[in-house]
Design an enzyme around this catalytic site. Structure first.
Site, PDB file in Angstrom:
ATOM      1  N   ARG A  57      15.791  11.866  31.823  1.00 46.11           N
ATOM      2  CA  ARG A  57      17.240  11.686  31.796  1.00 46.11           C
ATOM      3  C   ARG A  57      17.692  10.801  30.644  1.00 46.11           C
ATOM      4  O   ARG A  57      18.640  11.144  29.919  1.00 46.11           O
ATOM      5  CB  ARG A  57      17.726  11.098  33.121  1.00 46.11           C
ATOM      6  CG  ARG A  57      17.657  12.069  34.289  1.00 46.11           C
ATOM      7  CD  ARG A  57      18.015  11.403  35.589  1.00 46.11           C
ATOM      8  NE  ARG A  57      17.083  10.314  35.906  1.00 46.11           N
ATOM      9  CZ  ARG A  57      17.196   9.523  36.958  1.00 46.11           C
ATOM     10  NH1 ARG A  57      18.212   9.675  37.795  1.00 46.11           N
ATOM     11  NH2 ARG A  57      16.306   8.574  37.189  1.00 46.11           N
ATOM     12  N   THR A  58      17.009   9.663  30.451  1.00 43.22           N
ATOM     13  CA  THR A  58      17.448   8.738  29.404  1.00 43.22           C
ATOM     14  C   THR A  58      17.250   9.349  28.027  1.00 43.22           C
ATOM     15  O   THR A  58      18.147   9.307  27.178  1.00 43.22           O
ATOM     16  CB  THR A  58      16.694   7.400  29.510  1.00 43.22           C
ATOM     17  OG1 THR A  58      16.907   6.849  30.812  1.00 43.22           O
ATOM     18  CG2 THR A  58      17.189   6.417  28.468  1.00 43.22           C
ATOM     19  N   LYS A  85      -3.510   6.474  18.960  1.00 41.53           N
ATOM     20  CA  LYS A  85      -4.706   6.239  18.148  1.00 41.53           C
ATOM     21  C   LYS A  85      -4.911   4.754  17.859  1.00 41.53           C
ATOM     22  O   LYS A  85      -5.782   4.395  17.075  1.00 41.53           O
ATOM     23  CB  LYS A  85      -4.600   7.004  16.824  1.00 41.53           C
ATOM     24  CG  LYS A  85      -4.467   8.511  16.973  1.00 41.53           C
ATOM     25  CD  LYS A  85      -4.526   9.222  15.630  1.00 41.53           C
ATOM     26  CE  LYS A  85      -3.356   8.832  14.742  1.00 41.53           C
ATOM     27  NZ  LYS A  85      -3.345   9.580  13.450  1.00 41.53           N
ATOM     28  N   ARG A 107      12.104   3.325  24.285  1.00 42.44           N
ATOM     29  CA  ARG A 107      11.746   3.158  25.702  1.00 42.44           C
ATOM     30  C   ARG A 107      10.262   2.822  25.729  1.00 42.44           C
ATOM     31  O   ARG A 107       9.451   3.516  25.113  1.00 42.44           O
ATOM     32  CB  ARG A 107      12.008   4.461  26.456  1.00 42.44           C
ATOM     33  CG  ARG A 107      11.558   4.491  27.907  1.00 42.44           C
ATOM     34  CD  ARG A 107      12.478   3.678  28.810  1.00 42.44           C
ATOM     35  NE  ARG A 107      12.360   4.103  30.189  1.00 42.44           N
ATOM     36  CZ  ARG A 107      13.258   4.844  30.825  1.00 42.44           C
ATOM     37  NH1 ARG A 107      14.344   5.263  30.197  1.00 42.44           N
ATOM     38  NH2 ARG A 107      13.079   5.170  32.081  1.00 42.44           N
ATOM     39  N   HIS A 135      17.440  -2.775  30.984  1.00 42.26           N
ATOM     40  CA  HIS A 135      17.873  -1.424  30.601  1.00 42.26           C
ATOM     41  C   HIS A 135      19.377  -1.539  30.337  1.00 42.26           C
ATOM     42  O   HIS A 135      20.200  -1.097  31.148  1.00 42.26           O
ATOM     43  CB  HIS A 135      17.577  -0.441  31.726  1.00 42.26           C
ATOM     44  CG  HIS A 135      17.652   0.999  31.326  1.00 42.26           C
ATOM     45  ND1 HIS A 135      18.344   1.430  30.218  1.00 42.26           N
ATOM     46  CD2 HIS A 135      17.122   2.110  31.891  1.00 42.26           C
ATOM     47  CE1 HIS A 135      18.230   2.744  30.119  1.00 42.26           C
ATOM     48  NE2 HIS A 135      17.498   3.175  31.120  1.00 42.26           N
TER      49      HIS A 135
END
Length: 220
Positions: A57-58, A85, A107, A135
């Site tokens: 959603r975000t 990596k 995020r 958030h």
């Protein structure tokens, strides 16, 4: 124009900044009702969505917003990032800086990751959620919804109900509510509260029954 360069913590924004964002969102909302959902606001700008923690959603919300404002949106996920990596976040920031991007939405599963990016690149950084920290854009959306439904923010009493100890939403929404003149109350059993819940800056209740007659909005 905001007073801050990045949106990493909700505290980066002043009360005037928050209200300016909400007013701008109100003006852009009607674009979603158009047949052609496009504005030239960010034409020529490059927005990178750096999602190193799973999200649907975000990430999709930021991608749609960037494209509707005519920005060039590029998506990076954990599986396609060189971090798998062993590349450090500082290395990633330098790589993105070489691409001359204008804004990075990040995020990350670890708290503080957006701040590291901001310290190593010139682009603006927006925190799309970092660990159990904050958030801020979710908090802004919540404030927008509350104002739309109630007609005000100042003077509201808002109960945030649930797992407060692990909630980055509570971490952003409590200071955001206080900034706009609302009263936050965190509600949950002791096992789902942080060790010092009063440190959040909100009133504390261990059952919704304790405050049900006082609240205007319940956020769960």
């Amino acid at each position: 124009m905001l007073s801050c360069r990045h949106i990493i913590d909700i505290e980066d924004l002043t009360a005037d900044d928050i209200l300016s964002v909400l007013d701008a969102a109100e003006s852009f909302k009607e674009v979603n009702e158009r047949r052609i959902k496009k504005l030239p606001t960010l034409r020529g700008r490059t927005v990178i969505n750096l999602f190193l923690e799973p999200s649907t959603r975000t990430r999709t919300s930021f991608e749609i917003a960037a494209k509707r404002l005519s920005a060039d949106a590029i998506n990076f996920s954990a599986s396609t990032s060189a971090t798998v990596k062993g590349e450090s976040l500082a290395d990633t920031a330098e790589t993105l800086s070489a691409m001359a991007c204008d804004l990075v939405v990040v995020r990350h599963k670890y708290a503080g990751a957006p701040r590291i990016l901001a310290e190593h690149m010139d682009a603006h950084v927006i925190n799309g959620g970092d660990g159990m920290h904050q958030h801020p854009t979710q908090a802004l959306l919540d404030l927008f919804t509350m104002r739309e439904r109630t007609g005000r923010l100042e003077g509201l009493t808002v109960a945030i109900v649930g797992d407060i100890a692990h909630s980055r939403v509570a971490g952003s929404l409590v200071p955001a509510l206080r900034a706009v003149g609302a009263t936050p109350i965190v509600v949950g059993p002791p096992t789902l509260m942080p060790a010092r819940p009063e440190a959040l800056g909100a009133e504390v209740a261990f059952s919704l029954d304790e405050v049900i007659g006082e609240i205007d909005v319940a956020y769960m």
